[in-house]
Design a protein around this motif. Structure first.
Motif, PDB file in Angstrom:
ATOM      1  N   ASN A   3       0.841  -1.201   0.000  1.00 40.99           N
ATOM      2  CA  ASN A   3       0.000   0.000   0.000  1.00 40.99           C
ATOM      3  C   ASN A   3       0.875   1.249   0.000  1.00 40.99           C
ATOM      4  N   GLU A   4       0.261   2.415   0.140  1.00 36.21           N
ATOM      5  CA  GLU A   4       0.980   3.687   0.091  1.00 36.21           C
ATOM      6  C   GLU A   4       2.022   3.817   1.209  1.00 36.21           C
ATOM      7  N   LYS A   5       1.789   3.129   2.312  1.00 33.77           N
ATOM      8  CA  LYS A   5       2.713   3.188   3.453  1.00 33.77           C
ATOM      9  C   LYS A   5       3.844   2.174   3.350  1.00 33.77           C
ATOM     10  N   GLY A   6       3.836   1.374   2.290  1.00 36.18           N
ATOM     11  CA  GLY A   6       4.871   0.363   2.109  1.00 36.18           C
ATOM     12  C   GLY A   6       4.589  -0.945   2.836  1.00 36.18           C
ATOM     13  N   GLU A   7       3.373  -1.097   3.363  1.00 35.79           N
ATOM     14  CA  GLU A   7       2.993  -2.316   4.079  1.00 35.79           C
ATOM     15  C   GLU A   7       2.392  -3.318   3.107  1.00 35.79           C
ATOM     16  N   ARG A   8       2.662  -4.589   3.335  1.00 34.40           N
ATOM     17  CA  ARG A   8       2.084  -5.647   2.502  1.00 34.40           C
ATOM     18  C   ARG A   8       0.627  -5.876   2.858  1.00 34.40           C
ATOM     19  N   VAL A   9      -0.203  -5.978   1.848  1.00 35.17           N
ATOM     20  CA  VAL A   9      -1.623  -6.288   2.022  1.00 35.17           C
ATOM     21  C   VAL A   9      -1.825  -7.706   1.498  1.00 35.17           C
ATOM     22  N   ALA A  10      -2.211  -8.621   2.383  1.00 37.79           N
ATOM     23  CA  ALA A  10      -2.369 -10.027   2.009  1.00 37.79           C
ATOM     24  C   ALA A  10      -3.464 -10.197   0.961  1.00 37.79           C
ATOM     25  N   LEU A  11      -3.337 -11.237   0.148  1.00 41.27           N
ATOM     26  CA  LEU A  11      -4.326 -11.527  -0.879  1.00 41.27           C
ATOM     27  C   LEU A  11      -5.541 -12.221  -0.277  1.00 41.27           C
ATOM     28  N   ASP A  12      -6.669 -12.137  -0.978  1.00 40.83           N
ATOM     29  CA  ASP A  12      -7.914 -12.759  -0.518  1.00 40.83           C
ATOM     30  C   ASP A  12      -7.952 -14.258  -0.779  1.00 40.83           C
ATOM     31  N   VAL A  13      -7.102 -14.760  -1.663  1.00 40.29           N
ATOM     32  CA  VAL A  13      -7.117 -16.186  -2.003  1.00 40.29           C
ATOM     33  C   VAL A  13      -5.952 -16.905  -1.352  1.00 40.29           C
ATOM     34  N   GLN A  14      -6.123 -18.204  -1.163  1.00 41.92           N
ATOM     35  CA  GLN A  14      -5.095 -19.048  -0.569  1.00 41.92           C
ATOM     36  C   GLN A  14      -4.893 -20.270  -1.454  1.00 41.92           C
ATOM     37  N   VAL A  15      -3.774 -20.942  -1.275  1.00 42.58           N
ATOM     38  CA  VAL A  15      -3.498 -22.171  -2.001  1.00 42.58           C
ATOM     39  C   VAL A  15      -4.617 -23.169  -1.700  1.00 42.58           C
ATOM     40  N   GLY A  16      -5.135 -23.805  -2.749  1.00 39.61           N
ATOM     41  CA  GLY A  16      -6.208 -24.782  -2.610  1.00 39.61           C
ATOM     42  C   GLY A  16      -7.591 -24.234  -2.898  1.00 39.61           C
ATOM     43  N   ASP A  17      -7.753 -22.909  -2.940  1.00 39.60           N
ATOM     44  CA  ASP A  17      -9.055 -22.307  -3.237  1.00 39.60           C
ATOM     45  C   ASP A  17      -9.454 -22.605  -4.677  1.00 39.60           C
ATOM     46  N   GLN A  18     -10.741 -22.881  -4.886  1.00 44.50           N
ATOM     47  CA  GLN A  18     -11.312 -22.993  -6.224  1.00 44.50           C
ATOM     48  C   GLN A  18     -11.831 -21.605  -6.579  1.00 44.50           C
ATOM     49  N   VAL A  19     -11.454 -21.090  -7.747  1.00 43.86           N
ATOM     50  CA  VAL A  19     -11.788 -19.715  -8.104  1.00 43.86           C
ATOM     51  C   VAL A  19     -12.351 -19.601  -9.520  1.00 43.86           C
ATOM     52  N   TYR A  20     -13.108 -18.511  -9.752  1.00 45.33           N
ATOM     53  CA  TYR A  20     -13.509 -18.072 -11.085  1.00 45.33           C
ATOM     54  C   TYR A  20     -12.631 -16.892 -11.455  1.00 45.33           C
ATOM     55  N   TYR A  21     -12.160 -16.868 -12.693  1.00 42.69           N
ATOM     56  CA  TYR A  21     -11.298 -15.773 -13.144  1.00 42.69           C
ATOM     57  C   TYR A  21     -11.737 -15.311 -14.520  1.00 42.69           C
ATOM     58  N   GLY A  22     -11.216 -14.162 -14.934  1.00 37.26           N
ATOM     59  CA  GLY A  22     -11.578 -13.585 -16.221  1.00 37.26           C
ATOM     60  C   GLY A  22     -11.123 -14.437 -17.394  1.00 37.26           C
ATOM     61  N   LYS A  23     -11.919 -14.455 -18.428  1.00 34.75           N
ATOM     62  CA  LYS A  23     -11.655 -15.288 -19.604  1.00 34.75           C
ATOM     63  C   LYS A  23     -10.344 -14.912 -20.298  1.00 34.75           C
ATOM     64  N   PHE A  24     -10.026 -13.633 -20.338  1.00 33.83           N
ATOM     65  CA  PHE A  24      -8.852 -13.197 -21.083  1.00 33.83           C
ATOM     66  C   PHE A  24      -7.728 -12.697 -20.178  1.00 33.83           C
ATOM     67  N   GLY A  25      -7.833 -12.919 -18.881  1.00 29.00           N
ATOM     68  CA  GLY A  25      -6.814 -12.457 -17.952  1.00 29.00           C
ATOM     69  C   GLY A  25      -5.647 -13.424 -17.849  1.00 29.00           C
ATOM     70  N   GLY A  26      -4.534 -12.918 -17.401  1.00 27.34           N
ATOM     71  CA  GLY A  26      -3.386 -13.746 -17.081  1.00 27.34           C
ATOM     72  C   GLY A  26      -2.544 -14.174 -18.261  1.00 27.34           C
ATOM     73  N   ASN A  27      -1.459 -14.854 -17.939  1.00 28.76           N
ATOM     74  CA  ASN A  27      -0.528 -15.389 -18.923  1.00 28.76           C
ATOM     75  C   ASN A  27      -0.442 -16.893 -18.756  1.00 28.76           C
ATOM     76  N   GLU A  28      -0.470 -17.603 -19.876  1.00 32.10           N
ATOM     77  CA  GLU A  28      -0.354 -19.055 -19.826  1.00 32.10           C
ATOM     78  C   GLU A  28       1.104 -19.431 -19.576  1.00 32.10           C
ATOM     79  N   VAL A  29       1.303 -20.391 -18.675  1.00 27.83           N
ATOM     80  CA  VAL A  29       2.640 -20.850 -18.304  1.00 27.83           C
ATOM     81  C   VAL A  29       2.633 -22.368 -18.340  1.00 27.83           C
ATOM     82  N   LYS A  30       3.702 -22.964 -18.868  1.00 22.83           N
ATOM     83  CA  LYS A  30       3.811 -24.422 -18.897  1.00 22.83           C
ATOM     84  C   LYS A  30       4.944 -24.822 -17.966  1.00 22.83           C
ATOM     85  N   LEU A  31       4.629 -25.659 -16.966  1.00 23.42           N
ATOM     86  CA  LEU A  31       5.617 -26.150 -16.013  1.00 23.42           C
ATOM     87  C   LEU A  31       5.558 -27.667 -15.965  1.00 23.42           C
ATOM     88  N   ASP A  32       6.670 -28.320 -16.203  1.00 26.88           N
ATOM     89  CA  ASP A  32       6.749 -29.779 -16.162  1.00 26.88           C
ATOM     90  C   ASP A  32       5.656 -30.429 -17.004  1.00 26.88           C
TER      91      ASP A  32
END
Length: 96
Positions: A49-78
């Motif tokens: 934030n403006e004060k330089g403090e970290r603001v935690a994300l609303d999602v956690q590992v394991g959460d099932q989520v809906y996301y935008g159709k055209f958002g993000g970058n595709e990545v291939k791992l293993d």
């Protein structure tokens, strides 16, 4: 190989594409839509934030989520496909 997202980035494993309709008809690979649902695999530390403090994300590992159709970058791992999204590209957490 491991991937640790930075800042407000989130790594998501997309759900498999729908291969059948609700009535049982098979959908050709060219007509299948990109999934907009997936599982969070890794999260970054969050925005600062403006004060330089970290603001935690609303999602956690394991959460099932809906996301935008055209958002993000595709990545291939293993040999697996993932999406690297900004937290703002995630619209909702799915709870059952």
């Amino acid at each position: 190989m491991t991937l640790k997202p930075l800042g407000d980035r989130v790594l998501v494993k997309p759900a498999p594409k729908e291969e059948k309709t609700a009535t049982g008809l098979y959908i050709s690979s060219g007509a299948q839509e990109k999934p907009q649902r997936g599982e969070v695999v890794a999260v970054g530390a969050g925005k600062t934030n403006e004060k330089g403090e970290r603001v935690a994300l609303d999602v956690q590992v394991g959460d099932q989520v809906y996301y935008g159709k055209f958002g993000g970058n595709e990545v291939k791992l293993d040999g697996e496909d993932f999406l690297l999204l900004r937290a703002d590209d995630i619209y909702a957490i799915i709870t059952e």
